[in-house]
Design an enzyme around this catalytic site. Structure first.
Site, short mmCIF file in Angstrom:
data_model
loop_
_atom_site.label_atom_id
_atom_site.label_comp_id
_atom_site.label_asym_id
_atom_site.label_seq_id
_atom_site.Cartn_x
_atom_site.Cartn_y
_atom_site.Cartn_z
N ARG A 1 3.45 5.88 14.15
CA ARG A 1 2.24 6.47 14.71
C ARG A 1 1.06 6.11 13.82
O ARG A 1 1.16 6.14 12.58
CB ARG A 1 2.37 7.99 14.84
CG ARG A 1 3.27 8.46 15.99
CD ARG A 1 2.63 8.15 17.34
NE ARG A 1 3.43 8.62 18.47
CZ ARG A 1 4.30 7.87 19.13
NH1 ARG A 1 4.52 6.63 18.76
NH2 ARG A 1 4.97 8.36 20.16
N GLU B 1 -6.10 4.04 18.56
CA GLU B 1 -5.62 3.06 19.53
C GLU B 1 -5.83 3.48 20.97
O GLU B 1 -5.86 2.63 21.87
CB GLU B 1 -4.14 2.76 19.31
CG GLU B 1 -3.21 3.91 19.64
CD GLU B 1 -1.74 3.49 19.48
OE1 GLU B 1 -1.02 3.53 20.48
OE2 GLU B 1 -1.34 3.15 18.35
N HIS C 1 0.91 -1.92 19.87
CA HIS C 1 1.95 -0.97 20.29
C HIS C 1 2.98 -1.64 21.20
O HIS C 1 3.35 -1.12 22.25
CB HIS C 1 1.32 0.23 21.00
CG HIS C 1 2.09 1.50 20.78
ND1 HIS C 1 1.50 2.66 20.32
CD2 HIS C 1 3.40 1.80 20.93
CE1 HIS C 1 2.41 3.61 20.21
NE2 HIS C 1 3.58 3.11 20.58
#
Length: 327
Positions: A232, A261, A293
């Site tokens: 994360r 993000e 990601h």
């Protein structure tokens, strides 16, 4: 059940439609937040992803519209206000494990790419430049790797790094006895950080782990350390990391996640002016590698995500025990 899917991409539609046999699925490109929550009205459940906003205001509006289930198609749930879901009697389910190998292997890919500079070599050769200058790396064999968080993904990552012949140190609240039996050493964080050539983050984002990587913890690290984050974004204090990169305290940074993000990842921003100075500064460093990601992005993982999410929804509809319930 009628299910509103938010923050969807073409691959979400492909995999969920492939495995759906009973639900009415409605896909929206938009991120779920207070401005878009009305798209879910008339549905029985919503399916959300990592950057959807599920705060008190959104959950209250979902509850008022009759929605009783939030199905997360991811493992993390730090973006969900669980106090609000309890208050408004909204159930939350997730996909606790899809493919730990996918994320662990992506972390290794970041390490290998940063180390051996294959991304730079590829671009050089494409331009007819076959020089090896400035492409020197180091042997992974014999290096000390620190793993912060040894859940399913961290465990797989430990096995892979042991396979490279690395010394593997780990930090977690609970030691994994099977890993210990295979030579992984558990240490307090303050003892682990100074010894590591490479540090990889595999822990969830909680109040306790937010900005785990900060000025103080960076100063404990070995100068020139390689830092990898596929967990994360907010585990890392971005400003502190930028300062450490500027002075060489951090020698390499590989991130598949980023604090801000939600305003960037999963969309094509190539024709836009990106207003985020931090991400632009990070991308300006030659020793920083950013992916958007994609750690979870394998066929096996997408299949497991779709199947588990659809089963979670079916279990709720059939009033069966919710084995993947959050909270």
């Amino acid at each position: 059940m009628k299910v509103a899917f938010f923050s969807t991409q073409p691959y979400d539609r492909e995999y969920f439609l492939r495995y759906n046999t009973r639900h009415d699925l409605r896909f929206f490109d938009a991120q779920l937040n207070k401005s878009t929550v009305s798209l879910a009205y008339g549905c029985d459940a919503v399916c959300a992803f990592v950057n959807d906003v599920l705060d008190n205001a959104v959950i209250q509006l979902l509850s008022k519209s009759g929605i009783e289930l939030i199905a997360l198609r991811c493992a993390g749930y730090n973006n969900v206000d669980l106090i609000a879901t309890s208050l408004y009697s909204v159930k939350v389910v997730r996909v606790p494990a899809y493919s730990p190998h996918a994320v662990a292997e992506h972390a290794v890919a970041l390490i290998l790419t940063l180390n051996r500079k294959t991304h730079k070599a590829y671009n050089r050769v494409r331009e007819g430049n076959f020089s090896l200058d400035k492409l020197i790396g180091f042997d992974l064999y014999g290096k000390t790797v620190g793993v912060i968080g040894t859940g399913k993904i961290g465990e797989v990552f430990c096995h892979i790094m042991k396979g490279f012949g690395c010394r593997v140190l780990a930090f977690d609240l609970i030691a994994n006895r099977e890993l210990e039996a295979k030579g992984v050493e558990y240490l307090p964080l303050v003892e682990l950080l100074p010894q590591c050539d490479i540090i990889s983050l595999h822990c969830p984002l909680t109040d306790q782990t937010r900005h785990l990587i900060n000025t103080d913890t960076i100063n404990l690290m070995k100068p020139g350390v390689m830092l990898i984050n596929t967990s994360r974004g907010a585990l890392i204090n971005t400003q502190a990391t930028i300062q450490a990169l500027k002075i060489g305290r951090i020698g390499y940074l590989g991130i598949d996640v980023y604090e801000q993000e939600d305003k960037l990842f999963f969309y094509n921003r190539s024709e836009e002016i990106i207003p985020d100075d931090n991400i632009m500064r990070l991308m300006s460093f030659p020793n920083v590698l950013v992916t958007s990601h994609q750690g979870f992005f394998t066929d096996e993982a997408l299949t497991q995500i779709a199947q588990t999410t659809l089963q979670n929804i079916a279990d709720f509809e059939d009033d069966k025990p919710l084995i993947n319930k959050v909270g």
